[in-house]
Design a protein around this motif. Structure first.
Motif, mmCIF file in Angstrom:
data_model
loop_
_atom_site.group_PDB
_atom_site.id
_atom_site.type_symbol
_atom_site.label_atom_id
_atom_site.label_comp_id
_atom_site.label_asym_id
_atom_site.label_seq_id
_atom_site.Cartn_x
_atom_site.Cartn_y
_atom_site.Cartn_z
ATOM 1 N N THR A 297 0.829 -1.200 0.000
ATOM 2 C CA THR A 297 0.000 0.000 0.000
ATOM 3 C C THR A 297 0.866 1.253 0.000
ATOM 4 O O THR A 297 1.735 1.423 0.858
ATOM 5 N N ARG A 298 0.607 2.130 -0.962
ATOM 6 C CA ARG A 298 1.304 3.412 -1.076
ATOM 7 C C ARG A 298 0.320 4.545 -0.797
ATOM 8 O O ARG A 298 -0.807 4.541 -1.296
ATOM 9 N N VAL A 299 0.760 5.539 -0.019
ATOM 10 C CA VAL A 299 -0.086 6.684 0.328
ATOM 11 C C VAL A 299 0.616 7.966 -0.106
ATOM 12 O O VAL A 299 1.763 8.213 0.259
ATOM 13 N N THR A 300 -0.074 8.780 -0.901
ATOM 14 C CA THR A 300 0.459 10.057 -1.370
ATOM 15 C C THR A 300 -0.489 11.163 -0.926
ATOM 16 O O THR A 300 -1.700 11.059 -1.120
ATOM 17 N N GLY A 301 0.064 12.220 -0.335
ATOM 18 C CA GLY A 301 -0.774 13.326 0.113
ATOM 19 C C GLY A 301 -0.055 14.651 0.005
ATOM 20 O O GLY A 301 1.178 14.712 0.089
ATOM 21 N N GLY A 302 -0.824 15.725 -0.196
ATOM 22 C CA GLY A 302 -0.208 17.040 -0.260
ATOM 23 C C GLY A 302 -1.184 18.125 -0.632
ATOM 24 O O GLY A 302 -2.396 17.896 -0.766
ATOM 25 N N LEU A 303 -0.654 19.357 -0.791
ATOM 26 C CA LEU A 303 -1.450 20.549 -1.055
ATOM 27 C C LEU A 303 -0.906 21.283 -2.270
ATOM 28 O O LEU A 303 0.305 21.243 -2.557
ATOM 29 N N LEU A 304 -1.793 21.993 -2.973
ATOM 30 C CA LEU A 304 -1.405 22.832 -4.094
ATOM 31 C C LEU A 304 -2.169 24.149 -4.001
ATOM 32 O O LEU A 304 -3.400 24.153 -3.879
ATOM 33 N N LEU A 305 -1.442 25.267 -4.068
ATOM 34 C CA LEU A 305 -2.040 26.599 -3.984
ATOM 35 C C LEU A 305 -1.820 27.336 -5.300
ATOM 36 O O LEU A 305 -0.699 27.386 -5.816
ATOM 37 N N THR A 306 -2.889 27.917 -5.828
ATOM 38 C CA THR A 306 -2.812 28.782 -7.002
ATOM 39 C C THR A 306 -3.513 30.082 -6.668
ATOM 40 O O THR A 306 -4.690 30.066 -6.273
ATOM 41 N N THR A 307 -2.790 31.215 -6.839
ATOM 42 C CA THR A 307 -3.379 32.491 -6.423
ATOM 43 C C THR A 307 -2.757 33.662 -7.179
ATOM 44 O O THR A 307 -1.566 33.632 -7.497
ATOM 45 N N GLY A 320 3.285 24.021 -4.359
ATOM 46 C CA GLY A 320 2.707 22.803 -3.797
ATOM 47 C C GLY A 320 3.770 21.856 -3.288
ATOM 48 O O GLY A 320 4.956 21.976 -3.620
ATOM 49 N N ALA A 321 3.335 20.909 -2.469
ATOM 50 C CA ALA A 321 4.230 19.885 -1.930
ATOM 51 C C ALA A 321 3.420 18.622 -1.668
ATOM 52 O O ALA A 321 2.265 18.696 -1.207
ATOM 53 N N TYR A 322 4.032 17.467 -1.963
ATOM 54 C CA TYR A 322 3.380 16.175 -1.747
ATOM 55 C C TYR A 322 4.396 15.197 -1.154
ATOM 56 O O TYR A 322 5.593 15.262 -1.455
#
Length: 507
Positions: A297-307, A320-322
């Motif tokens: 099982t692989r888990v990938t998570g993160g955030l991306l901001l566009t502004t 962004g970072a993951y």
């Protein structure tokens, strides 16, 4: 006659009533691309000749939309010109494939008065073969550049409310529905029915078995076949058995913050060999046998901001970072990450972007068994890491990761009919690698320049021309798994593409 006229009138009224309640669309696409390849995807060996080819995709899209149901079907034919004989026989089989076939049940919609009071603005459930496209397609995209593109067999719950978006997706893959097929082990690739063994004799591929590719011939040390599977991404070496994801985003005007948690599970395997006796020869087939219980099982998570950064919206930021954890396809402990940053200035018709993508990799001098190589899931790598597709595409990518500062300049005419883009990529390793003598390899892999122009010939037809060049170092040979000092370090690629997208129901 009176009955016939009455029947026709009722039919016409029914059709008119249907057109009021539902919307139909029927669109198509013919995309033909001619390419001159002299180092596209990977370096060519010294003495090799450029390749010249034409490929095409013909696609027919049908969409039905009513207040309660949305239905989409997309059928496509993908081929290289000349790959089939001008006349094929019945044994050659079908040449068509279903790209999309899904239905979406609309359970709430505040924009439709027939629902009465809806607790949320929109809620629907999409079931079937579908594209998964989110944000800039960095991790989840339809990979439209490839003629065959990408889709998933999944169920997705879709929610919209007060500037929020939340999608929950689920999938579970299986090979067959045959009556005598037991258990849930999954062979995660399209495997040929027959393949040659180590002695060159043709043999049937055993069930649940994925042969390793004989990429290096005979080992000089042992005289036995040497088999290599290059690290790759996007399901190129192993499709997931099951996946779950949650995507959530919030929109404030032109600002958007999104988060993704993606879990993909891969069937476990064991290294195996199968003996094949052909007359007086005894050969072996080496590979992976997917008959083991459990999953990695692989888990990938993160955030991306566009502004935007100013009130005129001339300046725009994306960052962004993951992070990836769990276990990779091969069962190794996973601890990897990626970061992205791009700043765009677009006051009028010209947009200038500077950015930096970083994808972690494995240090060849480390004794750690943890995998630090970030895998960008099922995105569209063609958009980000050079149009020549050297990284995170079908030809594999460096185990040392990627350090990629870039610069882009794009011009769009006032009527949007003409666009021209010029891109520069600096490619470097993220982690140290070693040569055949165990010495450090320079982290600088090379530079790529891409020039892409598109012109709209009419409302449904565009013409696109691309000319790209890559100037590599010897480190690129190690990154691509090529024998040192055997490749030409300068590569080029050019293409001309015609894209016709008619809407058959529009005048």
């Amino acid at each position: 006659m009176r009955k016939f006229i009455t029947g026709m009138g009722i039919s016409l009224l029914s059709c008119f009533s249907l057109s009021v309640r539902a919307q139909l669309s029927l669109t198509g696409q013919l995309r033909v691309r001619t390419e001159l390849r002299d180092g596209y995807g990977t370096l060519e060996t010294v003495g090799s000749q450029p390749a010249f080819l034409t490929s095409q995709r013909a696609r027919l899209n049908f969409n039905y939309r009513s207040s309660r149901v949305i239905f989409q079907a997309s059928v496509q034919d993908v081929r290289v010109w000349g790959a089939d004989a001008s006349t094929i026989n019945n044994a050659d089989g079908a040449r068509l494939s279903v790209h999309e076939a899904w239905g979406e049940l609309v359970l709430a919609n505040t924009h439709d008065s027939s629902f009465g009071h809806s607790p949320v603005e929109y809620f629907g459930i999409r079931v079937g073969r579908q594209e998964l496209v989110y944000d800039d397609q960095r991790l989840l995209g339809n990979l439209d550049w490839l003629q065959q593109a990408r889709r998933h067999d999944a169920i997705v719950l879709k929610l919209l409310n007060k500037g929020w978006q939340a999608d929950l997706g689920l999938a579970f893959n299986q090979n067959t529905d045959a009556f005598n097929y037991n258990g849930t082990t999954y062979t995660p690739a399209n495997v040929p029915a027959y393949i040659k063994d180590s002695k060159g004799n043709l043999m049937a591929v055993p069930a649940g078995y994925i042969p390793l590719v004989n990429a290096a011939g005979l080992s000089a040390r042992t005289g036995t076949p040497s088999f290599v599977i290059a690290p790759s991404t996007n399901g190129a070496t192993q499709d997931y058995k099951a996946m779950q994801f949650l995507y959530a985003a919030k929109q404030w005007g032109q600002t958007r913050l999104s988060g993704l948690v993606f879990v993909d599970e891969f069937g476990k395997y064991k290294a195996d060999s199968v003996r094949n006796i052909a007359g007086s020869d005894t050969g072996y087939l080496y590979g992976r046998h997917f008959n083991q219980a459990g999953v990695n099982t692989r888990v990938t998570g993160g955030l991306l901001l566009t502004t935007p950064l100013d009130h005129r919206k001339y300046w725009r930021l994306q960052a962004g970072a993951y992070y990836q954890a769990g276990h990779d396809r091969d069962g190794l402990t996973l601890a990897a990450y990626t970061t992205t940053f791009a700043l765009t200035y677009a006051p009028h018709l010209l947009a200038t972007t500077i950015g930096w993508d970083y994808l972690s990799g494995n240090n060849a001098f480390s004794a750690s068994t943890t995998n630090h190589r970030f895998d960008p899931l099922y995105g569209t790598p063609h958009k980000f890491w050079g149009y020549m597709d050297y990284f995170y595409a079908g030809t594999g990518s460096a185990t040392g990761g990627l350090n990629n500062p870039f610069f882009k300049e794009k011009y769009t005419s006032a009527n949007s009919r003409l666009t021209f883009e010029l891109c520069y990529h600096y490619f470097g390793l993220a982690a140290d690698q070693k040569d055949v003598k165990g010495q450090h390899v320079s982290k600088y892999l090379g530079s790529e320049v891409d020039a892409i122009g598109t012109y709209g010939l009419n409302k449904i037809t565009t013409l696109e021309l691309g000319v790209c060049g890559l100037w590599a170092t010897h480190s690129m040979e190690y990154a691509k798994g090529i024998t040192p000092n055997t490749a030409r370090l300068n590569a080029s690629w050019a293409y001309l593409q015609l894209n016709i997208k008619p809407d058959f129901l529009q005048k």
